[in-house]
Design an enzyme around this catalytic site. Structure first.
Site, PDB file in Angstrom:
ATOM      1  CG  ASN A 192       3.372   0.874   8.019  1.00 17.14           C
ATOM      2  OD1 ASN A 192       4.032  -0.144   8.214  1.00 17.14           O
ATOM      3  ND2 ASN A 192       2.437   0.950   7.086  1.00 17.14           N
ATOM      4  CE  LYS A 195      -4.427   0.862 -10.298  1.00 17.78           C
ATOM      5  NZ  LYS A 195      -3.034   1.246 -10.567  1.00 17.78           N
ATOM      6  CE  LYS A 204      -5.403   8.608  -4.006  1.00 13.51           C
ATOM      7  NZ  LYS A 204      -4.714   9.602  -3.156  1.00 13.51           N
ATOM      8  CG  ASN A 222       0.749   0.010 -11.177  1.00 10.95           C
ATOM      9  OD1 ASN A 222      -0.089  -0.362 -10.382  1.00 10.95           O
ATOM     10  ND2 ASN A 222       0.460   0.243 -12.456  1.00 10.95           N
TER      11      ASN A 222
END
Length: 627
Positions: free
Chosen positions: A326, A417, A429, A454
């Site tokens: 990546n 979330k 998180k 999302n």
């Protein structure tokens, strides 16, 4: 010296036009007299006929000279339009006027009405010659297009729709045949555009699609908002027709509306709201000339952060990622676009204290965007220790390195979330948010978090999964018929993160007003339809049950946090929840010991730190995956 090749075809066409125009001048001159005397030739005085005959050479020369000056021998008449029509009319009237002036100068007497008749006859004859070929060509195309196999409905009777209709109708290569037009404007309904009827508003889409056997629906309203597009797509989705649309209003502004700009309707068109508009030039003023570091810079969010930051002339952009593939991809992309950008790309884990300290000591970034994290909910349920090591202590170590090395702004990527979490990822998180809020109190660095839902098209997103399942012929798997989620695009998410950096004063949790949540079942059905298939008949939907750690809906903000507006009405700030910081540090120490020794008490410890975390009682799914 290269010889110029004579184009005999062009010469022949121009010779024909010259001969035609000479004939047209002669005919219009004498027909003007005949019209004046109602076609009674024996009643026309001989001196009028002599005057016109003697002046004919001058009339011909004047006309040819003017026609040449107005480029009536240079245009491609197969594609003639309004501009060419204007030139014909002006040139013809100018010719008739000069003929009249020279008749008077040479004292040649003609009836006064002769001048007007001559002008209009010359205009008519010239238009006929220049547009006859186009009219015949258009007629042949229309006859050809009647046999086209794809019946099309255009939604939108505005400029864009008119342009699309014109291009499809004038093309020999198109396989489309436009049958009807839909528009919500009552003044347009019942009328015709280029011979095609506007049959009604959007409420008539389903009815007329069946009536006219429509195969494809083109939404030609580039100025429409997402909510309007969503409503039209939902109605059109009932027809099982293929849907396509224009990209956006800028296509009209740039004059780029044509068939090649059409694209398939995408899931982003179904969000039901317009994209977040952010003035990045003013916001990213604080990035210009600064050293900026992005952790997780090769991921979906991290790479988009790098793209937008790179476009605003940072002094140096440091990309940090543990996954070299990546990191390499975003490096190569940015090197092509910004060859002069100083861009170190570093392979490193945020869990490595010494490595992170070394990076911050070496490069001394002023701004940090912390996007590195484990985000896949079911996988983190199976490997909770790794979620804690990477998310919680990776954030701790990165934030500490930033604070100890004079970083001015530290922006952490969080998630919806984290609110009342039911999974390990969300709980970690939430702890990350608590860490940066605590650090903000004790260091000069401005620590903030950005929370959103999302992201469409990101790694692990439901959309790529649905697409692969559709390509394989199904079934499309949905966990639960009632599951809903908030969605945003990657550019929207990144815009919010960047805006948070501009607004940051320290300790805030920024939250985006993401509009209405989307039902995943509806998303799956629409994606199947947009792919040209019928739900259940062609592609089956299968319910698999909620995955480990998953809940039916996500929240963006805890009730206790409250809400405060920013300059951007779509971005809010949650008030930090107070907690016992001394106890928090003790709990983190216990959590660190637990994950390092790979104990089974991680969820209990997470629940102690995050009281709103309620792990699912049924862990059968986790056990099955572990097996």
């Amino acid at each position: 010296m290269k010889k110029k090749v004579l184009n005999y075809k062009l010469v022949t066409r121009r010779a024909f036009l010259l001969a035609y125009d000479i004939t047209a001048v002669c005919c219009s001159n004498f027909l003007a007299l005949l019209l004046r005397y109602e076609f009674q030739l024996d009643e026309i005085p001989g001196y009028f006929i002599n005057a016109v005959w003697e002046h004919l050479p001058i009339s011909i020369l004047l006309t040819l000279f003017l026609f040449y000056g107005f480029r009536l021998y240079h245009s491609l008449w197969a594609y003639a339009g309004v501009s060419e029509m204007q030139n014909i009319i002006v040139a013809s009237f100018a010719s008739a006027a000069l003929q009249g002036v020279t008749l008077l100068l040479f004292d040649r007497d003609v009836p006064k009405s002769y001048y007007f008749f001559n002008a209009f006859l010359l205009v008519g004859a010239t238009i006929m010659s220049r547009f006859a070929y186009r009219f015949a060509r258009e007629k042949r195309r229309r006859l050809h297009n009647k046999n086209n196999s794809i019946s099309v409905m255009i939604v939108g009777a505005g400029d864009a729709g008119n342009t699309i209709i014109k291009e499809i109708n004038s093309s020999y290569f198109s396989t489309m045949r436009i049958r009807i037009i839909i528009d919500d404007d009552p003044q347009k309904q019942g009328r015709y555009i280029q011979g095609i009827k506007v049959v009604g508003g959007r409420d008539k889409i389903v009815e007329n699609a069946a009536l006219y056997g429509i195969d494809e629906i083109i939404i030609a309203i580039p100025s429409a908002g997402r909510r309007t597009i969503k409503e039209i797509v939902e109605i059109a989705g009932q027809t099982n027709c293929k849907l396509r649309t224009l990209p956006g209003m800028y296509q009209l502004v740039n004059g780029e509306v044509d068939v090649s700009k059409l694209r398939d309707v995408d899931v982003e068109d179904l969000l039901g709201r317009d994209p977040i508009k952010v003035d990045l030039d003013s916001i990213l003023g604080y990035v210009k000339g600064q050293t900026v570091l992005v952790t997780g810079g090769g991921g979906s969010i991290g790479s988009e952060l790098c793209r937008q930051i790179a476009s605003h002339q940072p002094r140096q952009l440091i990309i940090v990622d543990i996954y070299e593939n990546n990191a390499y991809e975003i490096q190569q992309e940015l090197l092509i676009r910004y060859p002069d950008l100083d861009m170190p790309v570093l392979i490193a884990s945020v869990r490595n204290t010494a490595r992170m300290n070394s990076i911050f000591e070496t490069y001394r970034p002023a701004i940090v965007y912390h996007a590195a994290a484990h985000k896949h909910v079911p996988l983190m349920e199976v490997s909770p220790d790794e979620a804690v090591k990477n998310n919680v202590f990776g954030t701790w170590k990165t934030a500490q390195a930033a604070a100890m090395n004079g970083v001015r702004k530290f922006v952490m990527i969080s998630t919806d979330k984290a609110v009342n979490p039911t999974n390990v990822m969300g709980a970690t998180k939430r702890i990350c948010e608590m860490i940066i809020q605590t650090f903000n109190k004790y260091y000069d660095t401005e620590f903030v978090a950005v929370r959103f839902g999302n992201v469409l098209g990101s790694n692990g997103s439901v959309i790529p999964l649905f697409r692969k399942q559709i390509e394989a012929g199904g079934p499309v798997t949905v966990t639960h018929p009632d599951i809903i989620r908030y969605f945003m695009t990657i550019p929207e998410a990144v815009s919010l993160v960047l805006q948070a950096g501009a607004y940051a004063k320290g300790g805030e949790i920024f939250v985006l007003d993401m509009g209405e949540p989307v039902k995943i079942l509806d998303l799956a059905k629409n994606l199947i339809r947009l792919s040209g298939y019928k739900v259940e008949d062609d592609i089956r939907i299968e319910f698999t049950g909620l995955r480990p750690g998953e809940k039916l809906y996500e929240e963006l903000l805890m009730h206790e946090e409250g809400m405060k507006e920013t300059e951007n009405k779509l971005i809010h700030i949650g008030k930090p929840i107070e907690f016992d910081e001394r106890r928090f540090f003790v709990q983190l120490k216990d959590l660190k010991s637990a994950v390092e020794s790979e104990t089974t008490t991680v969820r209990e410890l997470l629940q102690e730190i995050v009281p709103t975390y309620t792990p699912q009682a049924d862990t059968a799914g986790v056990k099955r995956q572990e097996e």
